[in-house]
Structure formats: C-alpha cells, structure tokens
Design an enzyme around this catalytic site. Sequence first.
Site, PDB file in Angstrom:
ATOM      1  N   CYS A  95      27.620  67.473 -11.436  1.00 57.66           N
ATOM      2  CA  CYS A  95      28.749  67.716 -12.335  1.00 57.66           C
ATOM      3  C   CYS A  95      28.706  66.785 -13.542  1.00 57.66           C
ATOM      4  O   CYS A  95      29.340  67.064 -14.562  1.00 57.66           O
ATOM      5  CB  CYS A  95      30.068  67.567 -11.580  1.00 57.66           C
ATOM      6  N   HIS A  96      27.945  65.691 -13.456  1.00 55.02           N
ATOM      7  CA  HIS A  96      27.822  64.779 -14.603  1.00 55.02           C
ATOM      8  C   HIS A  96      27.029  65.412 -15.737  1.00 55.02           C
ATOM      9  O   HIS A  96      27.049  64.912 -16.857  1.00 55.02           O
ATOM     10  CB  HIS A  96      27.164  63.462 -14.178  1.00 55.02           C
TER      11      HIS A  96
END
Length: 298
Positions: free
Chosen positions: A259-260
């Site tokens: 998700c980064h």
Amino acid sequence: MTVTAMLDRDITPSGDEYDLVRRTIERISLDYQAQPSLEEIAADLGVSPGRLQKTFSRWAGLTPKAFLQAVTLDHARRLLGDEGLPLLDASYELGLSGPGRLHDLFVTHEAMSPGDFKSGGAGLEINFGYHPSPFGTAVVMATDRGLCGLAFADPGEEAAALEDMVRRWPGARLVQDQEGTEPYVGRIFSPEQWRADQPLRIVMIGTDFQVRVWEALLRIPLGQASTYQDVARAIGQPKASRAVGAAVGRNPISFVVPCHRALGKSGALTGYHWGITRKRAMLGWETGCVQAGMAQSA
C-alpha cells in the site's frame, strides 16, 4: 478482544543503533531537498561519518547516500511516468522481465471467506510476535495458512500497533508466538530469500472489495508506484478512487501488500497508516534494492 503487548525479550538493537537508523531515515526523508552530505547528517546526529555509514548500511541495506537519492520528490513523480500511461496498467508489460516481476513471483495469496471477515474472525487462531525490521518493530501475525498481518511500531508503541490490528478481527484468538512468526521476518525483509519457487504465503481477511484492491496493489512492481485512480480503474471501478483509498488504508499486511506504493493523483506521497516517514523509507529501500541489483527476477 483486548491483547496486551508483551515482549518476552528486548528486540531493540543493541546500544543506540536503532535510534540512529531511525533518526537518519527521518532526517533524510524530511530534508531531502537540501541534499545533505554524509558528513552533515553525521554532524547533526552527533556521530562520526564512518559509524553512520556502517550502521545505516547494515540495517537499511543501502548507504545513506543511496537512500537520499531514492527519496527525492522527483523520484516519486517519475514513478508515475512522463507519458500519462497508468503504471498499474503498464506494469503487466513491464513485469515480464527484470525486478518488476518480483512481487508477483514472491507472494502467493488467498482470501478468507467473507463470513470469516463478517464474524470478526470468530474461531480463527492468529499467532503474533514482535521482531526488528528496517522500518521499526514489526508486529507479525499469521494463521496456519500464512501471513495475515504486518504492522510497524516505534519503541514503546508496540501495544498500540497490536491493538490496531486486533480491532480488525475482534473475534479471533490471539496467541503470542515469537518463534513461530520469526521466519516470516527473514522472508519479508531479506531480498536474497525472495524466491519464486518458495513463495511467501499470505492470507487476506477483508471484504470482497478490499481484497480486490489489495490484489491490485500486489501487481505494482517493486520500485514503482501507482495512483488510487489507477487502482480503481484496474479493478473495474474507475469512479471509486475514494473507496480505493479507504481500502488501501485498511490493508492489514503492510509492505508485503504494498500500500506504500499508492500515491495521490498528483504523485504526492499521501498519508500512510504507519507514518509518512515510513512510506518514504519503504519506497527508498525498494528503489535501493533495484538499483543495487538485489532484487533479481526468477
């Protein structure tokens, strides 16, 4: 269910090494535009350049200079490309060779039934443990099927990180198992263990929509990024950018389900559940791996 964070041993690196690495990451991430030299950073942190170089390289896997190069603002914008082609779409072609294939090859996933999620994980046993990582203390959670949770905490924040994860599956039975969760740390943070013939098994516990978003995140190649809008298009709901952003924020397997790598529409490094500094650090670490040739395709 309320679970108290109990560490049966101190996992903080000896001396002040962890704090030195943490402060170096923060210094570089916040002041990258000034392009500080190794000597300037070392002077600010009160250590010798040689010690900083050696300690940071050992814990982060790349030199302070390489990390600085990886977290510049231009880097984040380049991730989105110059031709307007959504990188999540382009990744299908880019991922045919080279390090871009890494995530698809390294991770194999399955999803728990919707009933498991709706029941809050009732009847599910989750083992957890606390382990050092390049990004702080890692809270590792796993079922008998594979990794189901990964969170991060600074020293003293382990209880809050665990409680955050427990709230996602309040009906599950939590058992602390340092020995059982430790092998996951090496698989996750040691590029030499990223092998297609021995993929890391992960279990996604969420709604159908969330799982589809998390699966799309897995298709973003290492060292690249995409926007929430691109992820929304990839799952066939181009108008659901806001809902996608919410699902990205609820991803329980941080870093592994990347998700980064999700950026704002303008390419800005938008908020991250475990802190924007960690997000910069993860992108820089991955880019350093690619530049150093540590991430090899199978």
